[in-house]
Every structure is written in C-alpha cells, then in structure tokens.
Scaffold this active site. Structure first.
Site, PDB file in Angstrom:
ATOM      1  CD  GLU A  78      -2.635   1.643   2.336  1.00 56.99           C
ATOM      2  OE1 GLU A  78      -3.622   2.309   2.291  1.00 56.99           O
ATOM      3  OE2 GLU A  78      -2.718   0.908   3.224  1.00 56.99           O
ATOM      4  CG  ASN A 130       9.651   9.667  -3.643  1.00 55.71           C
ATOM      5  OD1 ASN A 130       8.383   9.883  -3.571  1.00 55.71           O
ATOM      6  ND2 ASN A 130      10.420  10.113  -4.706  1.00 55.71           N
ATOM      7  CG  ASP A 153      -1.765  15.634  -1.176  1.00 55.89           C
ATOM      8  OD1 ASP A 153      -2.398  16.313  -1.615  1.00 55.89           O
ATOM      9  OD2 ASP A 153      -1.107  15.870  -0.393  1.00 55.89           O
ATOM     10  CE  LYS A 157      -4.118  26.220  -2.858  1.00 64.68           C
ATOM     11  NZ  LYS A 157      -3.193  27.256  -2.172  1.00 64.68           N
ATOM     12  CG  ASP A 189     -12.179  12.232  -1.287  1.00 66.79           C
ATOM     13  OD1 ASP A 189     -11.002  12.233  -1.727  1.00 66.79           O
ATOM     14  OD2 ASP A 189     -12.066  12.860  -0.033  1.00 66.79           O
ATOM     15  CG  PHE A 227      -8.909  10.488   4.224  1.00 64.39           C
ATOM     16  CD1 PHE A 227      -8.055  11.362   4.734  1.00 64.39           C
ATOM     17  CD2 PHE A 227      -9.167  10.273   3.073  1.00 64.39           C
ATOM     18  CE1 PHE A 227      -7.610  12.223   3.460  1.00 64.39           C
ATOM     19  CE2 PHE A 227      -8.931  11.032   2.135  1.00 64.39           C
ATOM     20  CZ  PHE A 227      -7.934  12.227   2.280  1.00 64.39           C
TER      21      PHE A 227
END
Length: 249
Positions: A78, A130, A153, A157, A189, A227
């Site tokens: 994951e 990373n 994430d 923007k 989402d 979340f």
C-alpha cells in the site's frame, strides 16, 4: 494524506530534480510514537539505504521479500498508508498474505506499528520512503501481487497537479513491481483526480481494466476509514478503479 502547503517542499526539493508527490512532515511525535520507533521498528520497519534526500532510496538497493518476512507468500503493497488503518486491518484479516506499507509521514508509521502490535499483525512491514523509488529500486521486479493507492494527496490546486502520484510516469513503475496478472487498486474522493487516473491508465500498455463500466465497485477489502467517511460527509463520491497487469511472456 494531509493536503500540503507548497512552501513545505523545500527540504526534499533541495536534492531532487523531479517533483515529489508528498510533503515531508517531521513534527514532534508523542511519547508512545517515539517508543514505537525504539521498540517496534526492529520488527516492522525495513531499513533502507538512502540516496541524497531523507526519504530517497539508493539506486541498486533491492530487498529480498522472502528474507524480510521469513517466508514466500502472496504480497500486497500500500502506497500512502497514512496511519495504517486499512493495511493493519487487511494484515489481520489475511495472515497468509504479507503486507508492506509505504509512507513518508513518520508519525503515521509509528501509529501503524502501535496498532499492528496491539492486534498481533506480524505479517506487516513498513517503508519510510518516496513511493516511486520504492517501486523502482527497493522491490524486486515481479515481486508483488497487488498494489494499493487509496486516497492519495489530490494536489487539488491546478498549479500543483503535476505532483500527483498517478501520472504518466507511474504505470511503468507499477508494472515493473507487479507480477503478471497482479492488480493495481486505486481510490479517490476527488473527481478530477479520478478522471486523471482513468485517463493515465487508459494509456498504460501493461494494464487492462479489471472492471466493467465507468468505475469499479468499491473494493470490499478496504476498511472504511475516517478519511473516507470525511469525504462522504462532504458530499464527495468515492471512485474506485482496478487494473490487471498483463501476463508476462
């Protein structure tokens, strides 16, 4: 994963020629989290060789999953495991499968260890790094059966969209690590990110959709986290996608 402030990117950008899809947050941990790193990390955390940046992995560094887990079993990774709610639940429910959580948020990894230790989920390992470098350098080729990316994430923007993880450079890295027939599971989402994910994967030669219609059904193996509930409470639709790695010849 927390939504980033672009100004926080400096510590990682200092050493990188590519944008990263995260913000490295190294705030103070609780005493319990510090204790987890001291007492639980020897079992749960995979020690990796670093390159220049704090969350980098030195090219040429490859783990042996059989040696790491002490057995040869089905493997799930994951990416962006957060505080570990999904992967700890999955590891507990599937003791015959080995799980690896990849995250840059150290406090989240500490919470993952604490919860895993509390419920006795020993078939779990953690990597503080990373994600693209984990897929490119740390995991052996064709070594995992499923790759999960749940609620990455969104970099919502438009000027930050280039930092999204699921972008054109990503499918080859995922394809390298997955076995033939292995699954890539995605969920978000954010509608525009879901559309981007689908477009990126549509152009990925090594993958084919493992669902019919516009979106995949919700993955039953994904526990409902706070979340996800937050996204639903804000009126956002949760969109799942799943792709199968083409069989290797």
């Amino acid at each position: 994963m927390p939504h980033p402030d672009a100004d926080d990117l400096a510590p990682e950008r200092r050493f990188r020629d590519k944008p990263v899809s995260f913000v490295r947050r190294s705030g103070r941990m609780t005493d319990a989290q510090e204790g987890a790193w001291e007492h639980l990390a020897p079992h749960y955390v995979i020690d990796v060789e670093r390159d220049a940046a704090a969350t980098s992995i030195r090219p040429g560094t490859v783990i042996d999953p059989v040696a790491v887990f002490g057995r040869d079993a089905r493997r799930v990774v994951e990416i962006g495991s957060g505080q570990g709610h999904a992967i700890v639940n999955a590891a507990l429910a599937h003791p015959d499968t080995d799980f690896i959580a990849v995250e840059v948020f150290r406090a989240g990894l500490a919470r993952t260890m604490l919860d895993a230790d509390r419920v006795g989920a020993r078939n779990l390992r953690l990597v503080e790094a990373n994600a693209p470098e984990v897929l490119e350098h740390l995991l052996p080729a064709e070594s995992i059966d499923e790759l999960w990316i749940f609620f990455p994430d969104p970099w919502h923007k438009s000027k930050h969209n280039k930092r999204r993880l699921v972008a054109p450079p990503f499918p080859p890295l995922a394809a390298r690590a997955l076995t033939g027939g292995g699954l890539l599971r995605l969920a978000t989402d954010w509608e525009d990110y879901a559309l981007q994910m689908r477009e990126v994967m549509r152009g990925a030669d090594d993958f084919a959709p493992a669902f019919e219609g516009e979106w995949a059904p919700r993955f039953e193996g994904r526990v409902m986290t706070a979340f996800e509930r937050k996204g639903l409470a804000k009126g956002r639709d949760i969109r799942d996608l799943v792709y199968r790695r083409a069989d290797r010849t």
